[in-house]
Design an enzyme around this catalytic site. Structure first.
Site, mmCIF file in Angstrom:
data_model
loop_
_atom_site.group_PDB
_atom_site.id
_atom_site.type_symbol
_atom_site.label_atom_id
_atom_site.label_comp_id
_atom_site.label_asym_id
_atom_site.label_seq_id
_atom_site.Cartn_x
_atom_site.Cartn_y
_atom_site.Cartn_z
ATOM 1 N N LYS A 138 11.175 0.222 -9.672
ATOM 2 C CA LYS A 138 10.033 1.030 -9.259
ATOM 3 C C LYS A 138 10.501 2.012 -8.190
ATOM 4 C CE LYS A 138 7.498 0.083 -5.729
ATOM 5 N NZ LYS A 138 7.478 -0.328 -4.332
ATOM 6 N N HIS A 168 9.041 -6.414 -9.273
ATOM 7 C CA HIS A 168 9.594 -7.734 -8.902
ATOM 8 C C HIS A 168 8.509 -8.778 -8.669
ATOM 9 C CE1 HIS A 168 8.930 -6.536 -4.671
ATOM 10 N NE2 HIS A 168 8.933 -7.831 -4.428
ATOM 11 N N GLU A 206 1.142 -7.485 4.792
ATOM 12 C CA GLU A 206 2.494 -7.631 5.333
ATOM 13 C C GLU A 206 2.461 -7.457 6.848
ATOM 14 O OE1 GLU A 206 5.742 -6.060 2.537
ATOM 15 O OE2 GLU A 206 4.262 -4.466 2.611
ATOM 16 N N ASP A 225 2.970 2.658 -3.272
ATOM 17 C CA ASP A 225 4.042 1.686 -3.038
ATOM 18 C C ASP A 225 3.651 0.277 -3.486
ATOM 19 O OD1 ASP A 225 6.594 0.843 -1.882
ATOM 20 O OD2 ASP A 225 5.429 -0.051 -0.243
ATOM 21 N N HIS A 230 2.333 -3.512 -7.853
ATOM 22 C CA HIS A 230 2.256 -4.965 -7.630
ATOM 23 C C HIS A 230 0.824 -5.513 -7.720
ATOM 24 C CE1 HIS A 230 6.319 -4.319 -6.543
ATOM 25 N NE2 HIS A 230 6.147 -4.017 -5.277
ATOM 26 N N LYS A 327 0.502 -2.649 5.718
ATOM 27 C CA LYS A 327 1.639 -3.027 6.559
ATOM 28 C C LYS A 327 1.158 -3.241 7.983
ATOM 29 C CE LYS A 327 5.309 -1.048 3.784
ATOM 30 N NZ LYS A 327 5.808 -2.308 3.232
HETATM 31 C C1 BG6 Z 1 8.264 -3.402 -2.368
HETATM 32 C C2 BG6 Z 1 7.671 -2.333 -1.489
HETATM 33 O O1 BG6 Z 1 8.123 -3.034 -3.720
HETATM 34 O O2 BG6 Z 1 7.605 -4.631 -2.139
HETATM 35 C C3 BG6 Z 1 7.774 -2.741 -0.030
HETATM 36 O O3 BG6 Z 1 8.351 -1.105 -1.687
HETATM 37 C C4 BG6 Z 1 7.171 -4.104 0.187
HETATM 38 O O4 BG6 Z 1 7.145 -1.772 0.805
HETATM 39 C C5 BG6 Z 1 7.736 -5.113 -0.810
HETATM 40 O O5 BG6 Z 1 7.456 -4.521 1.520
HETATM 41 C C6 BG6 Z 1 7.008 -6.438 -0.721
HETATM 42 O O6 BG6 Z 1 7.675 -7.369 -1.533
HETATM 43 P P1 BG6 Z 1 7.818 -8.893 -1.118
HETATM 44 O O7 BG6 Z 1 8.446 -9.554 -2.282
HETATM 45 O O8 BG6 Z 1 8.645 -8.923 0.125
HETATM 46 O O9 BG6 Z 1 6.432 -9.376 -0.852
#
Ligand code: BG6
Length: 478
Positions: A138, A168, A206, A225, A230, A327
């Site tokens: 992505k 992911h 986050e 993002d 996600h 965030k």
């Molecule tokens: C990423 C984003 O795809 O996912 C980030 O670009 C984000 O900004 C991250 O922090 C969060 O992933 P995870 O697996 O740490 O929750």
């Protein structure tokens, strides 16, 4: 036919050393890589020995001492091949590839289309010597038009079934657990629908800020993002119809069905944006977004985005689906939560009478991985009174979640299983949902929220009477 090879383009980059190679290393330790050859490909003029040295230096700080000894075995599997993404340089890879191969684009998003085209133009997508696959990270485009354009360029030289688009989150075990819990238990499906559920809340909160990624993040923001990919993916898994077979195409058809059923958003009523100002996150002072290195003092990039969706389907008619991500919030908290309606009559005393705490089914992805069912049971003692109780199934893992997500995804690419990867129409329909909001947000500014809080206050206007967002806390009391 030779043994399969994984060619990582962008082999000296952050994604490779921070996520991909640690995931491969972990698979190595569990003897899951078989005869896979790993080829690091990057511009540097390195020998394989020099690359090994680079890998050891980059990976060692993240490893435990015992792992550091095993690193040598893994590194021995990796060869280095220097070159840029020109056809002439890529052609050289024919000398080292004599069987199936995966080309993993761990490259900046701006070069995905060129790199994919050049790999094919160099004859490397040709399957005479075994299957050839392309992995794309992505972000897949930055809006609907750019995603369509990127896809057209990919399809000019690769078949859709050769392409694996990564999100992911789909490799996270607890995200996959949504499907297992829904479809492996007879009693769950009849209940997850508008007759019993009156709201769905999906939160990815986050504590991290932009972590030195402002060159990527500024101008992109939380909606692109996190929400477009996600959260929208978590939403489709939570709301899709059960497939009749465990078939990647059927599963992806059902996910697309949900995205197509999302009613057009009104950006002014159904979307909220925020940007963090200086504050305290988990006790530590942090600067505001506009003071972050690389971010301009006038930046209007949102670091928090929330949208309210309605799915025009028989199953979810009238049920608001709320998505939010930000965030520098109070705590790390990733969850998908179904809120249940009240019983038709109140037979037992339960306080408070006006707005009782609802029943919830919560899929919690982080921190800690578990499923909570918040139900009412009898208050011990004399009298017949109900109290809230949480039934929890825990799902413990010692791993770093993101690396663990990549492990499964890498194995799925090697197996050719498309289930946890995005088909193009999924990406396209999810951009279609948020495109009106992106356009509306070209003007105006996000609301400020203090770092360490739950986000902007405007998010609360989404909620119906008596409804509240679930608190953003690390460990809700069971
Ligand atoms: C990423 C984003 O795809 O996912 C980030 O670009 C984000 O900004 C991250 O922090 C969060 O992933 P995870 O697996 O740490 O929750």
């Amino acid at each position: 036919m030779g043994s399969p090879a994984l060619v990582v383009l962008g082999a000296s980059g952050d994604l490779t050393t921070r996520l991909l190679f640690p995931a491969l290393f972990s698979l190595e330790r569990r003897d899951r890589l078989d005869d896979l050859r790993v080829i690091g490909y990057a511009r540097q003029d390195w020998t394989t020995d020099e690359y090994h040295q680079f890998l050891r230096e980059r990976m060692r700080p993240h490893l435990r001492e015992r792992d550091a000894r095993e690193l040598d075995r893994f590194v021995g599997r990796v060869a280095f091949h220097g070159g840029d993404v020109s056809v002439a340089a890529l052609r050289d890879l024919h000398t080292v590839l004599d069987g199936p191969a995966v080309f993993y684009l761990a490259l900046p998003p701006g070069v995905f289309a060129d790199a994919a085209g050049q790999i094919a133009a160099a004859g490397l997508a040709d399957e005479t010597r075994g299957w050839r696959r392309l992995v794309i990270e992505k972000p897949f485009g930055t809006d609907l038009a750019s995603a369509i354009a990127l896809n057209q360029r990919l399809h000019a030289s690769w078949r859709e079934d050769q392409v694996f688009r990564i999100d992911h989150f789909l490799g996270k075990e607890t995200v996959q657990n949504i499907l297992v819990f829904r479809f492996a238990n007879r009693f769950v499906e009849p209940v997850l629908r508008a007759a019993h559920v009156d709201e769905i809340q999906i939160t990815v909160a986050e504590t991290l800020g932009v972590e030195g990624r402002s060159h990527y993040y500024d101008g992109i923001g939380a909606l692109r993002d996190m929400v477009q990919n996600h959260l929208m993916q978590m939403m489709t898994l939570a709301t899709m119809e059960p497939p009749a077979l465990w078939d990647p195409e059927l599963i992806r058809d059902h996910k697309v069905e949900v995205l197509k059923a999302v009613r057009a958003l009104d950006p002014f009523r159904d979307a909220v944006r925020g940007q963090y100002t200086a504050g305290l996150v988990e006790g530590a002072p942090v600067v505001g977004y506009r003071e972050e290195p690389g971010v301009g003092p006038d930046s209007a990039t949102e670091t928090f985005a929330a949208v309210r969706l309605h799915l025009d389907t028989w199953r979810w008619e009238g049920v608001p689906v709320l998505l939010r991500s930000g965030k520098r919030l109070a705590s790390k908290a990733h969850e998908v939560a179904f809120r249940f309606r009240e019983p038709p009559t109140r037979l037992f005393r339960h306080t408070p009478l006006e707005h009782p705490d609802p029943n919830w089914l919560v899929f919690r992805m982080s921190p800690g991985e578990h499923i909570d069912l918040v139900v009412r049971t009898k208050q011990p003692g004399l009298g017949l009174e109900a109290r809230d109780t949480t039934l929890r199934t825990t799902y413990a893992r010692a791993h770093d979640m993101e690396a663990a997500a990549y492990e499964g995804l890498l194995l799925d690419v090697l197996r050719g299983d498309h289930t946890p990867f995005l088909r193009f129409d999924e990406v396209e329909w999810s951009w279609r949902v948020i495109d009106p909001v992106l356009r509306a947000w070209e003007n105006g500014r996000p609301e400020d929220y203090v770092a360490g809080s739950d986000g902007p206050t405007a998010q609360h206007r989404f909620l119906g009477p008596g409804h509240a967002w679930r608190p953003i806390v690390a460990h809700p009391d069971p």
